[in-house]
Design a protein around this motif. Structure first.
Motif, PDB file in Angstrom:
ATOM      1  N   THR A  30     -12.723  46.570 -19.864  1.00 34.45           N
ATOM      2  CA  THR A  30     -11.825  45.563 -19.291  1.00 34.45           C
ATOM      3  C   THR A  30     -12.310  44.147 -19.591  1.00 34.45           C
ATOM      4  N   GLY A  67      -7.678  46.644 -12.310  1.00 36.42           N
ATOM      5  CA  GLY A  67      -6.758  45.529 -12.074  1.00 36.42           C
ATOM      6  C   GLY A  67      -6.158  45.598 -10.686  1.00 36.42           C
ATOM      7  N   SER A 155      -1.213  42.163 -17.609  1.00 34.54           N
ATOM      8  CA  SER A 155      -2.673  42.014 -17.630  1.00 34.54           C
ATOM      9  C   SER A 155      -3.291  42.383 -16.291  1.00 34.54           C
ATOM     10  N   GLU A 156      -2.458  42.390 -15.217  1.00 33.36           N
ATOM     11  CA  GLU A 156      -2.991  42.694 -13.890  1.00 33.36           C
ATOM     12  C   GLU A 156      -3.070  44.186 -13.596  1.00 33.36           C
ATOM     13  N   PRO A 159      -5.571  47.195 -16.664  1.00 29.43           N
ATOM     14  CA  PRO A 159      -5.816  46.608 -17.989  1.00 29.43           C
ATOM     15  C   PRO A 159      -6.714  47.459 -18.879  1.00 29.43           C
TER      16      PRO A 159
END
Length: 436
Positions: A30, A67, A155-156, A159
């Protein structure tokens, strides 16, 4: 802390990884400390050595927690369906608005094309203006307003899976039962679901080529998901032929629109869609049993409510406000079409379904590298199914291509994928097994 290469070496040599080692490796993936090469080596080690149930759970949790994990406050249950991928599998496009029209909320996190199979996001992005990667605030708003939203991983959300997913696509590790389980469930757990229905494909166009392999995957996903507190049921469905008569991106969206407005309802596609959606309504407490659920779902289509939900979702995510009326204008069309006929008339005996998916990629409708673009217009329509009689005036399918050369290559691939003979073949049921 174990170095990434030591984690890879341990799994390569068949050792069992503890939860801390897996969590550290995924955190490194990540954060960018684990390279693409190391992630590929880890995926290959897992592919050959496998993971124990405990390792599988640890990997799923680590990817989920890489995430944001969503929490919902809605007047109905949050439900979803996931398919392991196939050819002509446009079910998500119609299932989400059908369930939404029956009182469920469907926050669907979908993927792009993987291996030889098509991706729901690539299909939706063929619609002019559709934003498949909005922020989480927009995602929440659209789900609350229309009852469904189909987006990609932001992206949250998980990921680590987003990065590993792209690497698996091009390193020959797509079929790993362990990686499929963790990939699917990390996204679904991050979406904060109340319930999930898994569609595990089996057959020549599936990653799980045999019924036994499909059952093993279904049991893995159902076991890990229920163990994590998310009620999950699995259906094993047939993928020995394209599910829909269309394969490609824009052509499958057009097919989905035709289904929702009642213009075209092919029996096998309808049967699989109805079975999966009915399980979702039962899991969510929106129907007493699948018979009641099926009646409600068919009414949602017949009344136009499901179509309205789909159009509303598309508009809320940046697409046209009148997609149902202007579908042809909002979807790209390939300039070349070519009808493909068999060398001799007869009855379709079998279809090498995977070859059709690869032919779509050959036309430009899929990827061979993560960074590749996709030609949304190309693909196949009017695909014949086993048992269809192909007379002198009928065809095996229609190629939609960018140029004459690619059309010729795709036509040859399509013809080679079909076996035509004199006798009627046995037809496999669309729904093979239920796993709970």
């Amino acid at each position: 802390m174990r170095l990434p290469q030591e984690v890879i070496r341990a799994k390569r040599d068949g050792e069992t990884l503890d939860g801390a080692a897996i969590a550290e490796f995924i955190a490194g993936l990540t954060e960018g400390c684990v390279t693409e090469g190391q992630a590929a080596a880890f995926a290959m080690a897992v592919f050959f050595r496998g993971l124990s149930l405990e390792e599988r759970v640890a990997l799923t949790r680590a990817m989920t927690e890489s995430g944001t994990v969503l929490r919902w406050d809605l007047p109905g249950p949050t439900l979803d369906k996931h398919s392991t991928g196939g050819i002509g599998d446009a079910v998500s496009l119609v299932l989400a608005p059908m369930v939404a029209a029956c009182g469920g909320y469907v926050p669907m996190i979908s993927g792009r094309g993987l291996g030889h199979t098509g991706g729901t996001l690539d299909k939706l992005e063929s619609i002019a203006g559709y934003n498949a990667t909005p922020g989480l605030d927009v995602f929440r708003q659209v789900v609350a307003k229309t009852g469904c939203a189909i987006i990609g991983q932001t992206s949250e959300l998980a990921p680590a899976d987003k990065r590993l997913y792209a690497i698996r696509d091009v390193t020959g590790t797509v079929e790993s039962l362990d990686l499929i389980t963790a990939s699917i469930l990390s996204k679904k757990l991050a979406a904060g679901l109340d319930g999930l229905v898994m569609d595990v494909k089996a057959g020549s166009g599936a990653f799980m080529g045999t019924h036994d392999a499909a059952r093993a995957l279904a049991e893995s996903i159902v076991g890990v998901a229920n163990g994590a507190g998310m009620r999950t049921v699995g259906l094993i469905t047939d993928m020995d032929a394209p599910l829909a008569s269309a394969a490609g991106n824009a052509v499958e969206v057009s097919y989905a629109i035709d289904y929702l407005i009642g213009r075209k309802q092919e029996p096998r596609f309808h049967a699989v869609t109805l079975a999966l959606a009915a399980e979702m309504l039962v899991i969510g407490g929106l129907a007493a049993d699948t018979a009641e659920a099926s009646r409600r779902l068919e009414q949602a289509v017949a009344s136009g409510q499901a179509a309205e939900r789909f159009e509303g979702m598309v508009a809320a995510l940046g697409g046209p406000t009148d997609l149902l009326g202007s579908g042809s204008e909002s979807l790209p069309a390939a300039p070349i079409t070519k009808f493909v006929k068999p060398d001799v008339p007869g009855i379709v005996q079998s279809v090498a379904t995977r070859a059709i998916g690869l032919a779509v990629i050959g036309l430009g409708g899929g990827r061979t590298r993560p960074q590749d673009g996709v030609d949304h217009a190309v693909g196949f329509t009017a695909l014949a199914r086993p048992g269809d009689t192909i007379s002198a005036d009928a065809c095996l399918g229609i190629v939609h291509a960018r140029d004459e050369d690619s059309a010729e290559r795709a036509a040859a691939s399509l013809k080679a994928a079909y076996q035509v003979g004199a006798d009627a073949p046995g037809i496999t049921e669309a729904i093979l097994e239920r796993v709970e």
